[in-house]
Design a protein around this motif. Structure first.
Motif, PDB file in Angstrom:
ATOM      1  N   GLU B 200       0.877  -1.190   0.191  1.00  0.00           N
ATOM      2  CA  GLU B 200       0.027  -0.118  -0.023  1.00  0.00           C
ATOM      3  C   GLU B 200       1.001   1.265   0.002  1.00  0.00           C
ATOM      4  N   PRO B 201       0.363   2.427  -0.542  1.00  0.00           N
ATOM      5  CA  PRO B 201       1.202   3.591  -0.514  1.00  0.00           C
ATOM      6  C   PRO B 201       1.323   4.187   0.928  1.00  0.00           C
ATOM      7  N   ASN B 202       1.604   3.662   1.987  1.00  0.00           N
ATOM      8  CA  ASN B 202       2.065   4.048   3.173  1.00  0.00           C
ATOM      9  C   ASN B 202       2.597   3.017   3.998  1.00  0.00           C
ATOM     10  N   LEU B 203       3.586   3.187   4.935  1.00  0.00           N
ATOM     11  CA  LEU B 203       4.405   2.256   5.522  1.00  0.00           C
ATOM     12  C   LEU B 203       3.500   1.648   6.786  1.00  0.00           C
ATOM     13  N   VAL B 204       2.377   2.459   7.344  1.00  0.00           N
ATOM     14  CA  VAL B 204       1.725   1.906   8.410  1.00  0.00           C
ATOM     15  C   VAL B 204       0.897   0.879   8.328  1.00  0.00           C
ATOM     16  N   ASP B 205       0.071   0.874   7.074  1.00  0.00           N
ATOM     17  CA  ASP B 205      -0.819  -0.178   6.819  1.00  0.00           C
ATOM     18  C   ASP B 205      -0.305  -1.184   5.694  1.00  0.00           C
ATOM     19  N   GLY B 206       0.759  -0.880   4.799  1.00  0.00           N
ATOM     20  CA  GLY B 206       1.111  -1.647   3.939  1.00  0.00           C
ATOM     21  C   GLY B 206       2.245  -2.665   4.475  1.00  0.00           C
ATOM     22  N   LYS B 207       2.032  -4.064   3.967  1.00  0.00           N
ATOM     23  CA  LYS B 207       3.362  -4.942   4.244  1.00  0.00           C
ATOM     24  C   LYS B 207       4.361  -4.894   3.431  1.00  0.00           C
ATOM     25  N   LEU B 221       3.064   2.684 -12.908  1.00  0.00           N
ATOM     26  CA  LEU B 221       1.364   2.645 -13.450  1.00  0.00           C
ATOM     27  C   LEU B 221       0.668   3.580 -12.887  1.00  0.00           C
ATOM     28  N   ASN B 222       0.969   4.353 -11.612  1.00  0.00           N
ATOM     29  CA  ASN B 222       0.075   5.494 -11.040  1.00  0.00           C
ATOM     30  C   ASN B 222       0.794   6.179 -10.138  1.00  0.00           C
ATOM     31  N   GLN B 223       0.492   7.309  -9.758  1.00  0.00           N
ATOM     32  CA  GLN B 223       1.207   8.117  -8.883  1.00  0.00           C
ATOM     33  C   GLN B 223       0.178   8.689  -7.861  1.00  0.00           C
ATOM     34  N   ARG B 224       0.644   8.652  -6.555  1.00  0.00           N
ATOM     35  CA  ARG B 224      -0.331   9.031  -5.309  1.00  0.00           C
ATOM     36  C   ARG B 224       0.624   9.844  -4.465  1.00  0.00           C
ATOM     37  N   GLU B 225       0.474  11.295  -4.310  1.00  0.00           N
ATOM     38  CA  GLU B 225       1.495  12.043  -3.444  1.00  0.00           C
ATOM     39  C   GLU B 225       3.028  11.458  -3.822  1.00  0.00           C
ATOM     40  N   ALA B 231       5.403  -1.619 -11.490  1.00  0.00           N
ATOM     41  CA  ALA B 231       5.183  -3.056 -12.128  1.00  0.00           C
ATOM     42  C   ALA B 231       6.459  -3.528 -12.678  1.00  0.00           C
ATOM     43  N   LEU B 232       6.979  -4.617 -12.143  1.00  0.00           N
ATOM     44  CA  LEU B 232       8.101  -5.309 -12.786  1.00  0.00           C
ATOM     45  C   LEU B 232       7.810  -5.951 -14.144  1.00  0.00           C
ATOM     46  N   LYS B 233       8.779  -6.601 -14.711  1.00  0.00           N
ATOM     47  CA  LYS B 233       8.616  -7.274 -16.101  1.00  0.00           C
ATOM     48  C   LYS B 233       7.926  -8.436 -15.670  1.00  0.00           C
ATOM     49  N   ASP B 234       8.256  -9.198 -14.398  1.00  0.00           N
ATOM     50  CA  ASP B 234       7.689 -10.338 -14.307  1.00  0.00           C
ATOM     51  C   ASP B 234       6.410 -10.332 -13.546  1.00  0.00           C
ATOM     52  N   GLY B 235       5.700  -9.098 -13.704  1.00  0.00           N
ATOM     53  CA  GLY B 235       4.426  -8.977 -13.042  1.00  0.00           C
ATOM     54  C   GLY B 235       4.127  -8.623 -11.751  1.00  0.00           C
ATOM     55  N   LYS B 236       5.311  -8.523 -11.084  1.00  0.00           N
ATOM     56  CA  LYS B 236       5.020  -8.007  -9.605  1.00  0.00           C
ATOM     57  C   LYS B 236       4.613  -6.547  -9.673  1.00  0.00           C
ATOM     58  N   ILE B 237       3.710  -6.439  -8.800  1.00  0.00           N
ATOM     59  CA  ILE B 237       3.221  -5.048  -8.469  1.00  0.00           C
ATOM     60  C   ILE B 237       3.325  -4.497  -6.949  1.00  0.00           C
ATOM     61  N   GLY B 238       3.653  -3.311  -6.766  1.00  0.00           N
ATOM     62  CA  GLY B 238       3.739  -2.827  -5.745  1.00  0.00           C
ATOM     63  C   GLY B 238       3.960  -1.243  -5.583  1.00  0.00           C
ATOM     64  N   TRP B 239       4.184  -0.837  -4.294  1.00  0.00           N
ATOM     65  CA  TRP B 239       4.191   0.865  -4.038  1.00  0.00           C
ATOM     66  C   TRP B 239       5.550   1.150  -3.746  1.00  0.00           C
ATOM     67  N   VAL B 240       6.066   2.095  -4.130  1.00  0.00           N
ATOM     68  CA  VAL B 240       7.404   2.632  -3.890  1.00  0.00           C
ATOM     69  C   VAL B 240       7.512   4.122  -3.677  1.00  0.00           C
ATOM     70  N   LYS B 241       8.152   4.494  -2.694  1.00  0.00           N
ATOM     71  CA  LYS B 241       8.455   6.141  -2.684  1.00  0.00           C
ATOM     72  C   LYS B 241       9.114   6.420  -3.823  1.00  0.00           C
ATOM     73  N   ASN B 242       8.422   7.640  -4.384  1.00  0.00           N
ATOM     74  CA  ASN B 242       9.123   8.523  -5.658  1.00  0.00           C
ATOM     75  C   ASN B 242      10.794   8.956  -5.703  1.00  0.00           C
ATOM     76  N   LYS B 243      11.227   9.079  -4.154  1.00  0.00           N
ATOM     77  CA  LYS B 243      12.601   9.361  -4.292  1.00  0.00           C
ATOM     78  C   LYS B 243      13.560   8.291  -4.555  1.00  0.00           C
ATOM     79  N   TYR B 244      13.004   6.886  -4.603  1.00  0.00           N
ATOM     80  CA  TYR B 244      13.889   5.830  -4.875  1.00  0.00           C
ATOM     81  C   TYR B 244      14.202   5.611  -6.561  1.00  0.00           C
ATOM     82  N   TYR B 245      13.376   6.170  -7.377  1.00  0.00           N
ATOM     83  CA  TYR B 245      13.699   5.950  -8.709  1.00  0.00           C
ATOM     84  C   TYR B 245      13.834   7.291  -9.399  1.00  0.00           C
ATOM     85  N   ARG B 246      14.452   7.195 -10.653  1.00  0.00           N
ATOM     86  CA  ARG B 246      14.491   8.126 -11.533  1.00  0.00           C
ATOM     87  C   ARG B 246      13.778   7.914 -12.931  1.00  0.00           C
TER      88      ARG B 246
END
Lengths: 570, 249
Positions: B200-207, B221-225, B231-246
């Motif tokens: 999930e897009p937070n560290l409190v509720d998300g695993k 795929l999507n951005q929220r705040e 999404a990775l090439k193998d189909g894995k999907i999850g949320w990360v903080k924007n600062k970790y990628y370019r």
């Protein structure tokens, strides 16, 4: 019976100002505390004093505490300002609070030294409460664990009303690991009997100490302040005796408890010391594992080394492994999982390597050899991991590795891999720009529309040809008059014929004065028709006879004028 | 007046191009002096003004590679290769930088024809495909015009028109596909050494559902705040903080 001594020194009594230096008692038992007070009477400010000089014989535990007292006695105002400190004697016997120099409101005072008699504790006091530092062994090898426990012993008839926070000292010459750190004073359920006396015992803290190379290995003395409740002696049995009223018959006494300093002896390791000994002391087992035994080229696998056992895990590292050149290894990650339920430092030390094979075929992961000193059998031990063989297959499915520089071939492997050099030439503007592309598309559009546009233009020209001819008749006629090789009479008549031919869209240009007259009758005024007829006749005469020579210069102008007038009326 | 404005703008362009080259050479000198961090800063500053030069991205990639920023190196080489896909040096360095990645994402096998199509599509940059489209349509139109002029070879020219029509459809189709990919497919490279991907897009509720490492390429795929759904090439999907990628442009 409590003795209370008060020594008052009167220094000066001018203008009602004086300073008293007092102690609450000057005969104490080892571990007891004294309170030193400096009282300035009728002063505006608190006394100022440097107490560095008393640090030799006393330790200042707290202070200075400030107190101000104001009284009216027989209508006279008396005030006093007092500073007080709690002191703990550092030695037994007769010791002195040295002569103190005090400044009050800018005036300087000097006191006398105060003798304090510190007696050794009586047997009953020693047994009441004491602190010891307990170690499981006093002679160890470097790196071998010593378990140290600070234990508070309390006679079951005494109570400790409060205890200061216990702070572990620094242990120079030791690596320290925390085993137990109590949040509050808690006595063990089981009583301990020493010299026939029952004691309650509380663990104040427990540490695992590992000697490291150092000149001295000493467990320093620690001290802690407690408030001990002492029962007042009652001469006869009180009929209202009840535990509830105990507090009315007890007094509290501050005590300082000291543990004794201990020296730890370090035994030398038996010789010869193995070359690859990294300092591990204890009992260990080593194992290794891989997550995959068959892998495609350029894919990663995890190789983990596990060291289980008991010992000084934080004082050594696992040996570095040198892998085959055909395997690329990343910086390994170390983990330590401690078994929290054991006093001896026990757990699993892990090292994880991420390996990426760059060459297909069978690859052997080397055996890891680990040497440690077993402090129980007092001997050197060598343990090894089992070797692994990994099958690396060629990856044919990944398009990224096709038609690309072959990073896995022998030549590159021998020369090592590195990125190619930077581009140093001047940066040029790209040739293919969106501007160029737009121009090409524009040209294409023009080309596809060109036949259509041409067709439209030609049709338009054809349609408007007769109109253009009519509109331009006079212009064409006048232009025909510019020929210098023809006589003026011929030019004038031809100009009119050309004009009429264009204006009236005649098919033939074969005109003569009579046909012109019949063409123009009823289209223009009769006078103008007659004038035209006359001019044409004159032109004919001029061309074919010599009678009209005087008209030769004016015939062209006359004809132009006539054409203009016809043009107005047609 | 118009002439003066054009002259001023042209001279400004010349000055900025000279500055551009000078800064680029300064960056190269820093690379020679092994001051890779300063070199990367200088190249980045040039990129703010001239963001479409493959050599600049290539050198920036080298600066990041040398300063052990593998994620940023992969990002810079990827930018360079999208502008200049057939440059051998860029291809080599990108491949080498990718081989330093920790993560190995397995891609499910696709049809051979699809793989071939991707290879063909990536053989030219978008600008090159666009240029080919314009040239092919120009040739088609000229051929049609010639067919209307030279009646004696009209039959041959008609065959050519048919062939050119097919080529035009193919080239324009690939150009459109490339445009759609550029415009709507947002890709990014992870530049942090290790990133926890949350459900999930937070560290409190998300695993924390999986972990990815520096240099891995993902699709946004999507951005929220401050968070992005990836999404990775193998189909894995999850949320990360924007600062970790370019993001790859």
């Amino acid at each position: 019976m409590k003795y209370y001594f008060s020594i008052i020194f009167l220094f000066l009594n001018i203008y009602g100002q004086s300073v008293n230096i007092t102690v609450d008692k000057n005969q104490i038992i080892e571990g007891d505390l004294i309170i030193l007070s400096i009282e300035a009477i009728n002063s505006d400010n608190f006394p100022q004093i440097e107490l560095n000089q008393i640090n030799k014989s006393f330790e200042i535990l707290s202070g200075p505490n400030q107190k101000t007292n104001i009284q009216f006695i027989n209508g006279k105002l008396n005030s006093s300002k007092t500073l007080s400190w709690t002191l703990s004697p550092k030695q037994n016997g007769q010791i002195f609070i040295p002569a103190l120099y005090i400044t009050v409101d800018g005036k300087k005072f000097k006191g006398n030294r105060i003798p304090i008699d510190v007696r050794k504790s009586k047997a009953e006091d020693i047994n009441a409460v004491f602190l010891i530092s307990q170690v499981d062994k006093e002679e160890v090898y470097n790196g071998e664990q010593i378990t140290l426990q600070y234990r508070l012993y309390k006679h079951i008839d005494y109570n400790i009303s409060s205890i200061d926070q216990f702070h572990m000292p620094e242990f120079p010459g030791f690596w320290v690991e925390e085993i137990f750190n109590p949040q509050r004073l808690k006595y063990q359920k089981q009583l301990e009997i020493i010299n026939g006396v029952k004691y309650q015992v509380a663990n104040l803290g427990e540490r695992a100490l590992f000697p490291i190379l150092s000149e001295k290995h000493i467990l320093p003395s620690v001290r802690i302040k407690i408030q001990l409740e002492i029962q007042k002696k009652r001469k006869q049995r009180d009929p209202f005796f009840d535990p509830f009223f105990n507090s009315f018959f007890t007094e509290t006494k501050a005590k300082i408890l000291n543990s004794k300093e201990k020296k730890i002896n370090i035994k030398p390791f038996p010789k010869p010391i193995p070359r690859n000994f990294y300092g591990a002391v204890g009992q260990f087992q080593i194992d290794a594992m891989v997550d995959l035994d068959t892998i495609k080229i350029n894919e990663g696998l995890t190789y983990t080394i596990l060291l289980k056992g008991t010992g000084n895990f934080n004082l050594f590292t696992l040996p570095e492994i040198i892998f085959n050149k055909s395997i690329e290894s990343f910086q390994p990650k170390d983990f330590f999982e401690k078994d929290e339920f054991r006093n001896d430092i026990t757990g699993i030390k892990k090292r994880e390597y991420i390996l990426i094979p760059r060459k297909s075929g069978e690859i052997k992961l080397p055996t890891v050899e680990f040497i440690y000193f077993d402090n129980i059998t007092e001997s050197w031990k060598i343990i090894k991991t089992k070797p692994f063989t990994i099958v690396v297959e060629t990856d044919n499915s990944n398009p990224n590795y096709k038609n690309k520089p072959k990073l896995v071939n022998q030549e590159i492997e021998l020369m090592d891999q590195d990125i190619r050099y930077i581009h140093t030439f001047n940066l040029s503007k790209p040739i293919i720009t969106t501007g160029l592309i737009s121009k090409i598309y524009g040209l294409s559009l023009i080309l596809i529309l060109l036949p259509f546009l041409l067709n439209r233009f030609t049709s338009f020209r054809l349609k408007t040809k007769s109109n253009r001819k009519i509109k331009g008749a006079m212009k064409v006629a006048f232009r025909s008059m510019n020929d210098k090789n023809i006589s003026n009479f011929e030019l004038a008549s031809n100009a009119l014929y050309i004009y009429l031919n264009a204006k009236l869209t005649l098919n033939s240009i074969n005109l003569d004065p009579s046909s012109v007259k019949s063409l123009l009758d009823e289209k223009i005024r009769p006078e103008l028709v007659a004038q035209i007829y006359h001019l044409l006749k004159l032109c004919d005469e001029g061309q074919f006879s010599t009678g009209s020579e005087r008209e030769v210069s004016s015939i062209l102008d006359n004809m132009k004028q006539a054409i203009r007038e016809i043009d107005k009326e047609l | 007046m118009k002439i003066i404005i054009i002259f001023i703008s042209l001279s400004l362009n010349i000055v900025s191009a000279e500055d551009f080259n000078k800064s680029f050479q300064d960056g190269n000198n820093l690379m020679e002096e092994k001051d890779f961090i300063e070199a990367s800063k200088l190249y980045e500053s040039i990129l703010e003004v001239h963001p479409s030069n493959s050599d600049l991205y290539y050198n920036l990639g080298n600066a990041y590679y040398r300063s052990n920023n593998i994620g940023l190196a992969i990002w810079a080489y990827s930018q360079a290769i999208s502008l200049n896909p057939r440059d051998d040096d860029i291809q080599y360095n990108l491949l080498l930088a990718k081989s330093k990645r920790v993560d190995n994402i397995k891609i499910s096998e696709t049809f051979v024809i699809f793989t071939k199509y991707i290879i063909l599509r990536n053989y030219f940059s978008f600008n090159e495909w666009f240029f080919l489209s314009s040239i092919s349509i120009l040739i088609l139109i000229i051929t049609i015009i010639l067919g209307n002029i030279f009646y004696n070879i009209k039959e041959l020219l008609n065959y050519m028109v048919g062939l050119l029509l097919i080529i035009n459809l193919l080239v324009h189709g690939i150009t459109f596909d490339k445009y759609v990919k550029l415009k709507f497919e947002k890709k990014a490279v992870f530049i942090a050494q290790s990133v926890d991907v949350s459900s999930e897009p937070n560290l409190v509720d998300g695993k924390i559902i999986f972990k990815i490492h520096e240099g891995t390429i993902c699709e946004i795929l999507n951005q929220r705040e401050n968070w992005s759904k990836i999404a990775l090439k193998d189909g894995k999907i999850g949320w990360v903080k924007n600062k970790y990628y370019r993001s790859l442009k």
